[in-house]
Design a protein around this motif. Structure first.
Motif, PDB file in Angstrom:
ATOM      1  N   ARG A  10    -123.481 -17.087 -75.174  1.00  0.00           N
ATOM      2  CA  ARG A  10    -122.235 -17.134 -75.936  1.00  0.00           C
ATOM      3  C   ARG A  10    -122.132 -15.921 -76.836  1.00  0.00           C
ATOM      4  NH1 ARG A  10    -120.498 -22.652 -76.342  1.00  0.00           N
ATOM      5  NH2 ARG A  10    -122.033 -23.975 -75.336  1.00  0.00           N
ATOM      6  N   TYR A  11    -120.889 -15.438 -76.982  1.00  0.00           N
ATOM      7  CA  TYR A  11    -120.585 -14.459 -78.016  1.00  0.00           C
ATOM      8  C   TYR A  11    -119.679 -15.197 -79.000  1.00  0.00           C
ATOM      9  CZ  TYR A  11    -121.784 -11.015 -74.344  1.00  0.00           C
ATOM     10  OH  TYR A  11    -122.383 -10.288 -73.356  1.00  0.00           O
ATOM     11  N   GLY A  12    -120.215 -15.762 -80.027  1.00  0.00           N
ATOM     12  CA  GLY A  12    -119.393 -16.559 -80.950  1.00  0.00           C
ATOM     13  C   GLY A  12    -118.674 -17.652 -80.180  1.00  0.00           C
ATOM     14  N   GLN A  13    -117.337 -17.647 -80.232  1.00  0.00           N
ATOM     15  CA  GLN A  13    -116.537 -18.681 -79.558  1.00  0.00           C
ATOM     16  C   GLN A  13    -116.486 -18.486 -78.039  1.00  0.00           C
ATOM     17  OE1 GLN A  13    -115.006 -21.377 -81.184  1.00  0.00           O
ATOM     18  NE2 GLN A  13    -116.290 -20.577 -82.846  1.00  0.00           N
ATOM     19  N   ILE A  14    -116.802 -17.269 -77.592  1.00  0.00           N
ATOM     20  CA  ILE A  14    -116.669 -16.999 -76.145  1.00  0.00           C
ATOM     21  C   ILE A  14    -117.910 -17.463 -75.396  1.00  0.00           C
ATOM     22  CG2 ILE A  14    -116.451 -15.167 -74.414  1.00  0.00           C
ATOM     23  CD1 ILE A  14    -114.841 -13.598 -76.516  1.00  0.00           C
ATOM     24  N   HIS A  15    -117.690 -18.371 -74.437  1.00  0.00           N
ATOM     25  CA  HIS A  15    -118.795 -18.912 -73.650  1.00  0.00           C
ATOM     26  C   HIS A  15    -118.871 -18.096 -72.352  1.00  0.00           C
ATOM     27  CE1 HIS A  15    -120.871 -22.910 -72.297  1.00  0.00           C
ATOM     28  NE2 HIS A  15    -121.669 -21.868 -72.267  1.00  0.00           N
ATOM     29  N   ILE A  29    -132.879  -7.192 -52.241  1.00  0.00           N
ATOM     30  CA  ILE A  29    -131.739  -6.678 -53.004  1.00  0.00           C
ATOM     31  C   ILE A  29    -130.752  -7.835 -53.080  1.00  0.00           C
ATOM     32  CG2 ILE A  29    -129.808  -5.055 -53.113  1.00  0.00           C
ATOM     33  CD1 ILE A  29    -131.377  -3.114 -51.387  1.00  0.00           C
ATOM     34  N   VAL A  30    -130.473  -8.273 -54.303  1.00  0.00           N
ATOM     35  CA  VAL A  30    -129.497  -9.342 -54.498  1.00  0.00           C
ATOM     36  C   VAL A  30    -128.310  -8.728 -55.222  1.00  0.00           C
ATOM     37  CG1 VAL A  30    -129.034 -11.502 -55.729  1.00  0.00           C
ATOM     38  CG2 VAL A  30    -131.208 -11.198 -54.528  1.00  0.00           C
ATOM     39  N   THR A  31    -127.112  -9.022 -54.745  1.00  0.00           N
ATOM     40  CA  THR A  31    -125.938  -8.477 -55.436  1.00  0.00           C
ATOM     41  C   THR A  31    -125.142  -9.594 -56.088  1.00  0.00           C
ATOM     42  OG1 THR A  31    -123.997  -7.049 -55.268  1.00  0.00           O
ATOM     43  CG2 THR A  31    -124.413  -8.475 -53.401  1.00  0.00           C
ATOM     44  N   LEU A  32    -124.553  -9.241 -57.218  1.00  0.00           N
ATOM     45  CA  LEU A  32    -123.735 -10.181 -57.975  1.00  0.00           C
ATOM     46  C   LEU A  32    -122.338  -9.584 -57.997  1.00  0.00           C
ATOM     47  CD1 LEU A  32    -123.701 -12.631 -59.958  1.00  0.00           C
ATOM     48  CD2 LEU A  32    -124.232 -10.993 -61.767  1.00  0.00           C
ATOM     49  N   ILE A  33    -121.383 -10.291 -57.373  1.00  0.00           N
ATOM     50  CA  ILE A  33    -120.024  -9.767 -57.390  1.00  0.00           C
ATOM     51  C   ILE A  33    -119.120 -10.692 -58.209  1.00  0.00           C
ATOM     52  CG2 ILE A  33    -120.201  -8.412 -55.273  1.00  0.00           C
ATOM     53  CD1 ILE A  33    -119.041 -10.525 -53.681  1.00  0.00           C
ATOM     54  N   GLY A  34    -118.084 -10.109 -58.770  1.00  0.00           N
ATOM     55  CA  GLY A  34    -117.182 -10.891 -59.612  1.00  0.00           C
ATOM     56  C   GLY A  34    -116.172  -9.980 -60.277  1.00  0.00           C
ATOM     57  N   SER A  35    -115.060 -10.564 -60.723  1.00  0.00           N
ATOM     58  CA  SER A  35    -113.977  -9.776 -61.324  1.00  0.00           C
ATOM     59  C   SER A  35    -114.358  -9.281 -62.709  1.00  0.00           C
ATOM     60  CB  SER A  35    -112.720 -10.629 -61.454  1.00  0.00           C
ATOM     61  OG  SER A  35    -112.463 -11.284 -60.251  1.00  0.00           O
ATOM     62  N   ASN A  36    -113.508  -8.444 -63.266  1.00  0.00           N
ATOM     63  CA  ASN A  36    -113.701  -7.962 -64.637  1.00  0.00           C
ATOM     64  C   ASN A  36    -113.771  -9.153 -65.582  1.00  0.00           C
ATOM     65  OD1 ASN A  36    -111.487  -5.466 -63.638  1.00  0.00           O
ATOM     66  ND2 ASN A  36    -113.574  -5.037 -64.231  1.00  0.00           N
ATOM     67  N   GLY A  37    -114.757  -9.141 -66.450  1.00  0.00           N
ATOM     68  CA  GLY A  37    -114.870 -10.200 -67.444  1.00  0.00           C
ATOM     69  C   GLY A  37    -115.547 -11.465 -66.947  1.00  0.00           C
ATOM     70  N   ALA A  38    -116.025 -11.461 -65.707  1.00  0.00           N
ATOM     71  CA  ALA A  38    -116.652 -12.672 -65.145  1.00  0.00           C
ATOM     72  C   ALA A  38    -117.966 -13.021 -65.842  1.00  0.00           C
ATOM     73  CB  ALA A  38    -116.893 -12.489 -63.643  1.00  0.00           C
ATOM     74  N   GLY A  39    -118.640 -11.994 -66.385  1.00  0.00           N
ATOM     75  CA  GLY A  39    -119.920 -12.231 -67.060  1.00  0.00           C
ATOM     76  C   GLY A  39    -121.092 -11.514 -66.411  1.00  0.00           C
ATOM     77  N   LYS A  40    -120.797 -10.585 -65.519  1.00  0.00           N
ATOM     78  CA  LYS A  40    -121.872  -9.900 -64.771  1.00  0.00           C
ATOM     79  C   LYS A  40    -122.788  -9.106 -65.700  1.00  0.00           C
ATOM     80  CE  LYS A  40    -118.904  -7.560 -62.294  1.00  0.00           C
ATOM     81  NZ  LYS A  40    -117.671  -7.987 -63.008  1.00  0.00           N
ATOM     82  N   ALA A  53    -129.880 -15.679 -75.075  1.00  0.00           N
ATOM     83  CA  ALA A  53    -129.433 -16.857 -74.337  1.00  0.00           C
ATOM     84  C   ALA A  53    -129.297 -17.998 -75.331  1.00  0.00           C
ATOM     85  CB  ALA A  53    -130.460 -17.216 -73.266  1.00  0.00           C
ATOM     86  N   SER A  54    -128.252 -18.825 -75.147  1.00  0.00           N
ATOM     87  CA  SER A  54    -128.107 -19.975 -76.037  1.00  0.00           C
ATOM     88  C   SER A  54    -128.630 -21.244 -75.384  1.00  0.00           C
ATOM     89  CB  SER A  54    -126.642 -20.136 -76.454  1.00  0.00           C
ATOM     90  OG  SER A  54    -125.813 -20.231 -75.321  1.00  0.00           O
ATOM     91  N   GLY A  55    -129.024 -21.140 -74.116  1.00  0.00           N
ATOM     92  CA  GLY A  55    -129.610 -22.288 -73.432  1.00  0.00           C
ATOM     93  C   GLY A  55    -130.099 -21.876 -72.061  1.00  0.00           C
ATOM     94  N   GLY A  56    -130.964 -22.697 -71.479  1.00  0.00           N
ATOM     95  CA  GLY A  56    -131.479 -22.411 -70.152  1.00  0.00           C
ATOM     96  C   GLY A  56    -132.730 -21.564 -70.200  1.00  0.00           C
ATOM     97  N   GLU A  57    -133.173 -21.130 -69.021  1.00  0.00           N
ATOM     98  CA  GLU A  57    -134.493 -20.517 -68.907  1.00  0.00           C
ATOM     99  C   GLU A  57    -134.498 -19.390 -67.881  1.00  0.00           C
ATOM    100  OE1 GLU A  57    -138.399 -23.036 -69.364  1.00  0.00           O
ATOM    101  OE2 GLU A  57    -137.757 -22.995 -67.251  1.00  0.00           O
ATOM    102  N   ILE A  58    -135.221 -18.317 -68.227  1.00  0.00           N
ATOM    103  CA  ILE A  58    -135.431 -17.215 -67.290  1.00  0.00           C
ATOM    104  C   ILE A  58    -136.930 -17.079 -67.077  1.00  0.00           C
ATOM    105  CG2 ILE A  58    -135.074 -14.759 -66.827  1.00  0.00           C
ATOM    106  CD1 ILE A  58    -132.857 -14.876 -69.059  1.00  0.00           C
ATOM    107  N   LEU A  59    -137.382 -17.341 -65.857  1.00  0.00           N
ATOM    108  CA  LEU A  59    -138.796 -17.175 -65.524  1.00  0.00           C
ATOM    109  C   LEU A  59    -138.956 -15.912 -64.705  1.00  0.00           C
ATOM    110  CD1 LEU A  59    -139.904 -20.777 -64.394  1.00  0.00           C
ATOM    111  CD2 LEU A  59    -140.187 -19.703 -66.643  1.00  0.00           C
ATOM    112  N   PHE A  60    -139.890 -15.059 -65.122  1.00  0.00           N
ATOM    113  CA  PHE A  60    -140.174 -13.844 -64.360  1.00  0.00           C
ATOM    114  C   PHE A  60    -141.643 -13.859 -63.970  1.00  0.00           C
ATOM    115  CE2 PHE A  60    -141.375  -9.231 -64.397  1.00  0.00           C
ATOM    116  CZ  PHE A  60    -140.703  -8.896 -63.228  1.00  0.00           C
ATOM    117  N   GLN A  61    -141.913 -13.853 -62.685  1.00  0.00           N
ATOM    118  CA  GLN A  61    -143.275 -13.974 -62.169  1.00  0.00           C
ATOM    119  C   GLN A  61    -144.014 -15.122 -62.844  1.00  0.00           C
ATOM    120  OE1 GLN A  61    -144.535  -9.791 -62.640  1.00  0.00           O
ATOM    121  NE2 GLN A  61    -144.057  -9.509 -60.471  1.00  0.00           N
ATOM    122  N   GLY A  62    -143.299 -16.224 -62.988  1.00  0.00           N
ATOM    123  CA  GLY A  62    -143.900 -17.442 -63.518  1.00  0.00           C
ATOM    124  C   GLY A  62    -143.914 -17.541 -65.036  1.00  0.00           C
ATOM    125  N   GLU A  63    -143.564 -16.444 -65.713  1.00  0.00           N
ATOM    126  CA  GLU A  63    -143.620 -16.460 -67.177  1.00  0.00           C
ATOM    127  C   GLU A  63    -142.219 -16.641 -67.769  1.00  0.00           C
ATOM    128  OE1 GLU A  63    -145.323 -13.618 -70.810  1.00  0.00           O
ATOM    129  OE2 GLU A  63    -144.845 -12.732 -68.864  1.00  0.00           O
TER     130      GLU A  63
END
Ligand SMILES: Nc1ncnc2c1ncn2[C@@H]1O[C@H](COP(=O)(O)OP(=O)(O)OP(=O)(O)O)[C@@H](O)[C@H]1O
Ligand SMILES: [Mg+2]
Length: 234
Positions: A10-15, A29-40, A53-63
């Motif tokens: 989140r950026y303040g009120q913007i989720h 190679i993984v690509t992420l496509i989406g319109s302007n402002g999608a959150g890429k 991050a305001s919630g959730g989890e990012i695991l990198f090589q198990g950490e």
């Protein structure tokens, strides 16, 4: 290699990210496509620790690297080439490259420089030149080269072909392929969805903070909704 679950930003009120699930396997190679402002860009910045991050989890090589300090994330092996290049204009090409590996000692950098020079011979010819005087394409090469100086295992590329002439776009995509052939896993954001899907193994579609589709790149490039929204198809 990377496992993201329920990620919210989140950026303040913007989720901006509303519960992202994504995985990247070693060598992909993984690509992420989406319109302007999608959150890429927000997703890449959150992975890199530049936006909390305001919630959730990012695991990198198990950490769990969620909300870890950015320099520690770079040390773990993730580096980013940001949107709009963001090279330091007053510094030389050589100084910009050196900054990509600021956590390493000068004596440990020879192999990293050699790899960057092999991929981008133009940069080697311009080492003393202020980065602000490079052409747009050269600045893009410098931004990618700088990210490679940290010897990443996972490279995050935010719109590497933005604003480049068609022949340079092709060159950048060739280089992305070469970097991946050297064993670097890549998460690629692109508005140029055609080119991105042709180089990627898998793809995700992001719409206003949600993943709405994912699958093999080949399959998504045949998908009617994807063709209409992102590939200029009917
Ligand atoms: N620093 C910020 N403060 C407030 N809102 C932000 C900030 N950065 C991004 N946003 C908002 O978050 C949303 C996602 O932005 P983001 O930059 O991630 O989109 P994007 O998919 O990368 O778009 P683009 O294709 O235009 O680069 C947008 O609504 C944007 O206005
Ligand atoms: Mg962006």
């Amino acid at each position: 290699m990377l496992n993201i679950s329920g990620l919210n930003t989140r950026y303040g009120q913007i989720h901006a990210l509303k519960g992202i699930d994504m995985r990247i396997e070693k060598g992909e190679i993984v690509t992420l496509i989406g319109s302007n402002g999608a959150g890429k860009s927000t997703l890449l910045s959150t992975i890199a620790g530049l936006v909390p991050a305001s919630g959730g989890e990012i695991l990198f090589q198990g950490e769990n690297i969620t909300n870890m300090a950015p320099h520690l994330i770079v040390k773990r092996g993730i580096s980013m080439s940001p949107e709009g290049r963001e090279v330091f204009p007053a510094l030389t090409v050589a100084q910009n490259l050196r900054l990509g590996a600021y956590s390493k000692k000068t004596g440990e950098l020879e192999d990293s420089y050699e790899r960057v020079y092999a991929l981008f011979p133009r940069l080697k010819e311009r080492l003393p030149q202020p980065a602000g005087t490079l052409s747009g394409g050269e600045q893009q090469m410098l931004a990618i080269g700088r990210a490679l100086m940290a010897d990443p295992v996972l490279l995050l590329l935010d719109e590497p072909s933005l604003g480049l002439a068609p022949n340079l776009v092709l060159l950048i995509f060739d280089l992305i392929q070469s970097i991946n052939d050297q064993g670097v896993t890549i998460l690629l954001i692109e508005q140029n969805a055609n080119a991105a899907l042709s180089v990627a193994h898998r793809a995700y579609v992001l719409e206003t903070g949600n993943i709405t589709l994912d699958g093999p790149a080949e399959e998504l490039s045949q998908n009617d909704a994807v063709r209409r929204a992102y590939l200029g198809g009917k």
